[in-house]
Write an enzyme that holds these catalytic residues in place. Structure first.
Site, mmCIF file in Angstrom:
data_model
loop_
_atom_site.group_PDB
_atom_site.id
_atom_site.type_symbol
_atom_site.label_atom_id
_atom_site.label_comp_id
_atom_site.label_asym_id
_atom_site.label_seq_id
_atom_site.Cartn_x
_atom_site.Cartn_y
_atom_site.Cartn_z
ATOM 1 N N LYS A 16 -32.752 -5.435 38.941
ATOM 2 C CA LYS A 16 -32.441 -6.076 37.844
ATOM 3 C C LYS A 16 -31.512 -5.084 37.011
ATOM 4 O O LYS A 16 -30.582 -5.453 36.531
ATOM 5 C CB LYS A 16 -33.449 -6.548 36.825
ATOM 6 C CG LYS A 16 -33.969 -7.807 36.744
ATOM 7 C CD LYS A 16 -35.076 -8.135 35.795
ATOM 8 C CE LYS A 16 -36.049 -7.011 36.102
ATOM 9 N NZ LYS A 16 -37.129 -6.741 34.944
ATOM 10 N N ARG A 92 -40.690 -12.475 28.955
ATOM 11 C CA ARG A 92 -41.632 -12.175 29.915
ATOM 12 C C ARG A 92 -42.839 -13.275 30.116
ATOM 13 O O ARG A 92 -43.762 -13.156 30.735
ATOM 14 C CB ARG A 92 -42.335 -10.693 29.938
ATOM 15 C CG ARG A 92 -41.672 -9.839 30.792
ATOM 16 C CD ARG A 92 -42.462 -8.717 30.983
ATOM 17 N NE ARG A 92 -42.337 -7.638 31.707
ATOM 18 C CZ ARG A 92 -41.345 -6.443 31.676
ATOM 19 N NH1 ARG A 92 -40.295 -6.827 30.811
ATOM 20 N NH2 ARG A 92 -41.243 -5.527 32.490
ATOM 21 N N ARG A 131 -39.113 5.306 43.499
ATOM 22 C CA ARG A 131 -38.529 5.888 42.482
ATOM 23 C C ARG A 131 -39.131 6.816 41.584
ATOM 24 O O ARG A 131 -38.564 7.575 40.766
ATOM 25 C CB ARG A 131 -37.777 4.510 41.657
ATOM 26 C CG ARG A 131 -38.853 3.839 40.736
ATOM 27 C CD ARG A 131 -38.290 2.758 40.227
ATOM 28 N NE ARG A 131 -39.241 1.956 39.278
ATOM 29 C CZ ARG A 131 -39.032 0.879 38.657
ATOM 30 N NH1 ARG A 131 -37.967 0.268 38.810
ATOM 31 N NH2 ARG A 131 -39.935 0.386 37.876
ATOM 32 N N ARG A 133 -41.316 6.901 38.953
ATOM 33 C CA ARG A 133 -41.227 6.939 37.494
ATOM 34 C C ARG A 133 -42.732 7.149 36.904
ATOM 35 O O ARG A 133 -43.499 6.761 37.718
ATOM 36 C CB ARG A 133 -40.718 5.647 36.940
ATOM 37 C CG ARG A 133 -39.924 5.603 35.821
ATOM 38 C CD ARG A 133 -39.197 4.263 35.626
ATOM 39 N NE ARG A 133 -40.113 3.307 35.135
ATOM 40 C CZ ARG A 133 -39.595 1.880 34.859
ATOM 41 N NH1 ARG A 133 -38.272 1.626 34.944
ATOM 42 N NH2 ARG A 133 -40.695 1.134 34.493
ATOM 43 N N ARG A 144 -48.558 -5.058 37.225
ATOM 44 C CA ARG A 144 -47.215 -5.504 36.815
ATOM 45 C C ARG A 144 -46.719 -6.631 37.652
ATOM 46 O O ARG A 144 -46.423 -7.839 37.218
ATOM 47 C CB ARG A 144 -46.230 -4.328 36.758
ATOM 48 C CG ARG A 144 -46.386 -3.409 35.755
ATOM 49 C CD ARG A 144 -45.264 -2.730 35.248
ATOM 50 N NE ARG A 144 -44.350 -1.999 36.364
ATOM 51 C CZ ARG A 144 -44.605 -0.865 36.407
ATOM 52 N NH1 ARG A 144 -45.582 0.087 35.531
ATOM 53 N NH2 ARG A 144 -43.952 -0.148 37.416
HETATM 54 P P1 AMP Z 1 -39.521 -2.859 32.080
HETATM 55 O O1 AMP Z 1 -38.653 -1.486 32.287
HETATM 56 O O2 AMP Z 1 -38.773 -3.983 31.893
HETATM 57 O O3 AMP Z 1 -40.264 -2.922 33.672
HETATM 58 O O4 AMP Z 1 -40.657 -2.528 31.420
HETATM 59 C C1 AMP Z 1 -41.669 -1.508 31.212
HETATM 60 C C2 AMP Z 1 -42.930 -1.922 30.424
HETATM 61 O O5 AMP Z 1 -42.443 -1.875 29.049
HETATM 62 C C3 AMP Z 1 -43.586 -3.063 30.909
HETATM 63 O O6 AMP Z 1 -44.330 -2.688 32.150
HETATM 64 C C4 AMP Z 1 -44.255 -3.415 29.570
HETATM 65 O O7 AMP Z 1 -45.357 -2.647 29.477
HETATM 66 C C5 AMP Z 1 -43.242 -3.241 28.431
HETATM 67 N N1 AMP Z 1 -42.262 -4.214 28.148
HETATM 68 C C6 AMP Z 1 -41.114 -4.419 28.381
HETATM 69 N N2 AMP Z 1 -40.420 -5.557 28.216
HETATM 70 C C7 AMP Z 1 -41.490 -6.425 27.724
HETATM 71 C C8 AMP Z 1 -41.745 -7.637 27.180
HETATM 72 N N3 AMP Z 1 -40.549 -8.626 27.281
HETATM 73 N N4 AMP Z 1 -43.014 -8.038 26.951
HETATM 74 C C9 AMP Z 1 -44.042 -7.493 27.058
HETATM 75 N N5 AMP Z 1 -43.801 -6.154 27.404
HETATM 76 C C10 AMP Z 1 -42.762 -5.553 27.800
#
Ligand code: AMP
Length: 190
Positions: A16, A92, A131, A133, A144
Site C-alpha cells: 500500500k 480501519r 522489512r 521495522r 495486526r
Molecule cells: P500503519 O503504518 O498504517 O501500518 O500503522 C502503524 C500503526 O499505527 C498501526 O499498527 C496502528 O497501531 C496505528 N494506526 C495507524 N493508522 C491507524 C488507524 N486508522 N486507526 C488506528 N490505529 C492506526
C-alpha cells in the site's frame, strides 16, 4: 482533472505504501498516511506520540476518536480541497468509515474510489518479517493481521455497498500492480 479523493486498503505489507507514493505522484493528491502521522508524532515526542507508541508497538489500534480527529484536521486544509487526497491506513474500523463519510460530507465532498490491494496472508507475513521495522515482531504482525480481518476487512463490504470498491491483485512487481491500480481507478470513476 478534478481532484481525486481516494482510500487505499490492504493488509499491512500489501505494498500500500509503495502504491500510495506512486499514486500521489501520478494524480497530484495529498498522501495522508495515519501510520506516518503517528510515527512522526512519536519521533517528535508529542503527547499524542507518547500515547500512541506503546499501542503501535503492541500491534493494536489507536482509538477511533484520536484517529478521527487527526484526519478531520488534515482534510480541512486548503491543499486537500485543491488537490484531493489519498487516505492510507484510514479508515480501519466501521466507526472511522462513518466519521470519514461525515467529515467529507461537511466539506461538500465525497469519496471517488476505495482501492483494495489484495495480497494473501502468507505473502504479507513473509514481506513484513523481511522489512525489519521495530514494530514488526512476529507477534505484532500476527495481531495486526488478525485485527485487519476482524475490523478492517468488513469495510470492503461497506465500500462495495456504496459502489466505491476497486479490487486489485497486489501480487506482482510494483510496476505491474501500479498499472492495475490506475486501470481500476479509471474504471471506477467512469
Ligand atoms: P500503519 O503504518 O498504517 O501500518 O500503522 C502503524 C500503526 O499505527 C498501526 O499498527 C496502528 O497501531 C496505528 N494506526 C495507524 N493508522 C491507524 C488507524 N486508522 N486507526 C488506528 N490505529 C492506526
Amino acid at each position: 482533472m478534478a481532484a481525486l479523493r481516494m482510500v487505499i486498503l490492504g493488509r499491512q505489507g500489501s505494498g500500500k505504501g509503495t502504491q500510495s507514493e506512486r499514486l500521489t505522484a501520478r494524480f497530484g493528491c495529498v498522501h495522508l498516511s495515519t501510520g506516518d502521522a503517528l510515527r512522526a508524532a512519536v519521533a517528535a515526542g508529542t503527547e499524542l506520540g507518547r500515547q500512541a507508541k506503546s499501542i503501535m508497538d503492541s500491534g493494536r489500534l489507536v482509538g477511533d476518536d484520536i484517529m478521527n480527529g487527526i484526519v478531520r484536521d488534515r482534510l480541512g486544509r486548503d491543499d486537500v480541497a485543491e488537490s484531493g487526497v489519498l487516505l492510507d491506513g484510514y479508515p480501519r474500523t466501521a466507526d472511522q468509515a462513518d466519521a470519514l463519510e461525515a467529515v467529507l460530507g461537511e466539506l461538500g465532498h465525497r469519496l471517488d474510489v476505495a482501492l483494495n490491494i489484495d495480497v494473501p496472508i502468507a505473502e504479507v507475513t513473509a514481506r513484513m518479517l523481511g522489512r525489519g521495522r521495530s514494530d514488526d515482531t512476529a507477534e505484532a504482525i500476527g495481531r495486526r493481521l488478525e485485527l485487519y480481518e476482524e475490523q478492517t476487512a468488513p469495510l470492503l463490504d461497506w465500500f462495495e455497498g456504496r459502489g466505491l470498491l476497486a479490487a486489485v491483485d497486489g501480487v506482482g512487481s510494483p510496476d505491474e500492480v501500479f498499472e492495475r491500480v490506475v486501470a481500476a481507478i479509471e474504471h471506477t470513476r467512469g
